[in-house]
Design an enzyme around this catalytic site. Structure first.
Site, mmCIF file in Angstrom:
data_model
loop_
_atom_site.group_PDB
_atom_site.id
_atom_site.type_symbol
_atom_site.label_atom_id
_atom_site.label_comp_id
_atom_site.label_asym_id
_atom_site.label_seq_id
_atom_site.Cartn_x
_atom_site.Cartn_y
_atom_site.Cartn_z
ATOM 1 N N ASN A 23 5.473 2.290 6.323
ATOM 2 C CA ASN A 23 4.932 2.057 7.764
ATOM 3 C C ASN A 23 5.916 2.728 8.858
ATOM 4 O O ASN A 23 6.985 3.065 8.551
ATOM 5 C CB ASN A 23 4.846 0.524 8.105
ATOM 6 C CG ASN A 23 6.161 -0.024 7.874
ATOM 7 O OD1 ASN A 23 7.075 0.025 8.682
ATOM 8 N ND2 ASN A 23 6.539 -1.003 7.008
ATOM 9 N N VAL A 32 3.790 -0.303 -2.561
ATOM 10 C CA VAL A 32 4.800 0.756 -2.962
ATOM 11 C C VAL A 32 5.912 0.818 -2.350
ATOM 12 O O VAL A 32 7.302 0.981 -2.834
ATOM 13 C CB VAL A 32 4.085 2.265 -2.786
ATOM 14 C CG1 VAL A 32 4.885 3.340 -3.236
ATOM 15 C CG2 VAL A 32 2.610 2.424 -3.264
ATOM 16 N N ASP A 33 6.105 0.834 -0.954
ATOM 17 C CA ASP A 33 7.150 0.615 -0.228
ATOM 18 C C ASP A 33 8.153 -0.414 -0.854
ATOM 19 O O ASP A 33 9.536 -0.066 -0.798
ATOM 20 C CB ASP A 33 6.869 0.298 1.244
ATOM 21 C CG ASP A 33 7.810 0.843 2.034
ATOM 22 O OD1 ASP A 33 8.706 1.470 1.921
ATOM 23 O OD2 ASP A 33 7.506 0.347 3.684
ATOM 24 N N GLY A 123 -3.914 -0.035 -0.048
ATOM 25 C CA GLY A 123 -3.467 -1.281 -0.128
ATOM 26 C C GLY A 123 -3.735 -2.255 1.099
ATOM 27 O O GLY A 123 -4.731 -2.458 1.582
ATOM 28 N N VAL A 124 -2.366 -2.343 1.649
ATOM 29 C CA VAL A 124 -2.048 -3.217 2.751
ATOM 30 C C VAL A 124 -3.227 -2.501 4.073
ATOM 31 O O VAL A 124 -3.648 -3.446 4.823
ATOM 32 C CB VAL A 124 -1.033 -3.417 3.370
ATOM 33 C CG1 VAL A 124 -0.721 -3.853 4.648
ATOM 34 C CG2 VAL A 124 -0.167 -4.176 2.292
ATOM 35 N N TYR A 125 -3.384 -1.297 3.881
ATOM 36 C CA TYR A 125 -3.953 -0.628 5.051
ATOM 37 C C TYR A 125 -5.575 -0.483 4.722
ATOM 38 O O TYR A 125 -6.331 0.045 5.437
ATOM 39 C CB TYR A 125 -3.337 0.598 5.318
ATOM 40 C CG TYR A 125 -2.145 0.531 6.048
ATOM 41 C CD1 TYR A 125 -1.378 -0.613 6.550
ATOM 42 C CD2 TYR A 125 -1.189 1.613 6.220
ATOM 43 C CE1 TYR A 125 -0.494 -0.564 7.255
ATOM 44 C CE2 TYR A 125 -0.194 1.619 7.040
ATOM 45 C CZ TYR A 125 0.219 0.475 7.314
ATOM 46 O OH TYR A 125 1.613 0.269 8.085
HETATM 47 N N1 AR6 Z 1 3.209 2.441 -7.941
HETATM 48 C C1 AR6 Z 1 1.854 3.098 -7.620
HETATM 49 N N2 AR6 Z 1 1.041 2.374 -6.749
HETATM 50 C C2 AR6 Z 1 1.216 1.419 -6.434
HETATM 51 C C3 AR6 Z 1 2.439 0.670 -6.425
HETATM 52 C C4 AR6 Z 1 3.192 1.292 -7.442
HETATM 53 N N3 AR6 Z 1 4.616 0.823 -7.637
HETATM 54 N N4 AR6 Z 1 2.480 -0.472 -5.814
HETATM 55 C C5 AR6 Z 1 1.337 -0.477 -5.144
HETATM 56 N N5 AR6 Z 1 0.631 0.668 -5.275
HETATM 57 P P1 AR6 Z 1 0.349 -0.013 -0.211
HETATM 58 P P2 AR6 Z 1 -0.772 1.132 2.172
HETATM 59 C C6 AR6 Z 1 -0.762 0.843 -4.815
HETATM 60 O O1 AR6 Z 1 -0.039 -1.649 0.057
HETATM 61 O O2 AR6 Z 1 -2.026 0.935 1.897
HETATM 62 C C7 AR6 Z 1 3.462 -1.746 2.870
HETATM 63 O O3 AR6 Z 1 3.952 -3.010 3.126
HETATM 64 C C8 AR6 Z 1 -1.678 0.003 -4.399
HETATM 65 O O4 AR6 Z 1 -2.427 -0.604 -5.584
HETATM 66 O O5 AR6 Z 1 1.730 0.161 -0.924
HETATM 67 O O6 AR6 Z 1 -0.410 2.639 2.824
HETATM 68 C C9 AR6 Z 1 4.252 -0.384 3.917
HETATM 69 O O7 AR6 Z 1 5.264 -0.911 4.341
HETATM 70 C C10 AR6 Z 1 -2.535 0.766 -3.468
HETATM 71 O O8 AR6 Z 1 -3.587 1.351 -4.176
HETATM 72 O O9 AR6 Z 1 0.227 1.099 0.813
HETATM 73 C C11 AR6 Z 1 3.114 -0.626 4.894
HETATM 74 O O10 AR6 Z 1 3.343 -1.589 6.083
HETATM 75 C C12 AR6 Z 1 -1.460 1.867 -2.946
HETATM 76 O O11 AR6 Z 1 -0.285 1.840 -3.918
HETATM 77 C C13 AR6 Z 1 1.822 -0.913 4.271
HETATM 78 O O12 AR6 Z 1 2.052 -1.432 2.919
HETATM 79 C C14 AR6 Z 1 -1.013 1.816 -1.590
HETATM 80 O O13 AR6 Z 1 -0.914 0.562 -1.151
HETATM 81 C C15 AR6 Z 1 1.257 0.478 3.818
HETATM 82 O O14 AR6 Z 1 -0.170 -0.007 3.311
#
Ligand code: AR6
Length: 174
Positions: A23, A32-33, A123-125
């Site tokens: 973010n 992931v973050d 994910g979150v977004y």
């Molecule tokens: N490896 C691969 N993919 C993953 C992993 C992992 N370890 N963990 C989750 N995913 P998201 P966004 C997938 O929420 O939507 C954070 O709080 C997950 O299932 O990580 O871009 C940041 O700080 C999903 O399909 O990212 C921001 O505030 C994808 O990764 C916000 O979330 C992305 O999910 C960003 O949201």
């Protein structure tokens, strides 16, 4: 460029650079973050703070990308990018595309040849997976880069299937 799909955890990928779905604060979060900072250790956060102090005082804008080293992770670099929050009323797909383009541009600056991406914004977004997969695949195919391998690392079987389909659909129109 070769495009590979892997179902798994991006923090385990042995590539030159992994991309973080961050973010704009660059100070960590969930998804992931959270996994990257947890497994990579405090050096990544320290470098993120430096990036804020030197260049991104107001935060890293949506659609842009910036790199740190990867701490204890097997990759050499983490490229942090900020995906757009999905909107039902506004088309933000250019911003999502920009995340992939800008991450590859930063990878080129680092002379990275292999880059692993998560499904940014899904994910979150809340970006719908099928659409995010199409945008991701189309953008990396259309981007001129020295990166030789792009690996999409998908957390679950549904995400993997969406990317598999996006690769097939994009092949058919090449
Ligand atoms: N490896 C691969 N993919 C993953 C992993 C992992 N370890 N963990 C989750 N995913 P998201 P966004 C997938 O929420 O939507 C954070 O709080 C997950 O299932 O990580 O871009 C940041 O700080 C999903 O399909 O990212 C921001 O505030 C994808 O990764 C916000 O979330 C992305 O999910 C960003 O949201």
């Amino acid at each position: 460029m070769d495009i590979h799909l892997v179902q798994g955890d991006i923090t385990e990928q042995r590539v030159d650079a992994i991309v973080n779905a961050a973010n704009s604060s660059l100070l960590g979060g969930g998804g992931v973050d959270g996994a990257i900072h947890r497994k990579g250790g405090p050096d990544i956060l320290a470098e993120c703070r430096q990036l804020r102090a030197s260049t991104y005082g107001k935060g890293l804008p949506t659609g842009q990308a910036a790199a740190t080293t990867a701490g204890r992770l097997p990759a050499r670099w983490v490229i942090h990018t900020v995906g757009p929050v999905h909107s039902a009323t506004e088309d933000r797909s250019d911003l999502l595309s920009s995340c992939f383009r800008e991450s590859l541009r930063v990878a080129d600056e680092l002379k990275a040849r292999s880059v692993a991406f998560p499904a940014v914004s899904t994910g979150v977004y809340h970006w719908p997976m099928d659409d995010a997969a199409r945008i991701a695949v189309r953008t990396v195919r259309e981007t001129s880069t020295s990166v030789r391998e792009v690996r999409f690392v998908l957390f679950d079987a549904d995400a993997y299937a969406a990317f598999e389909q996006a690769i097939g659909a994009s092949d058919a129109t090449d």
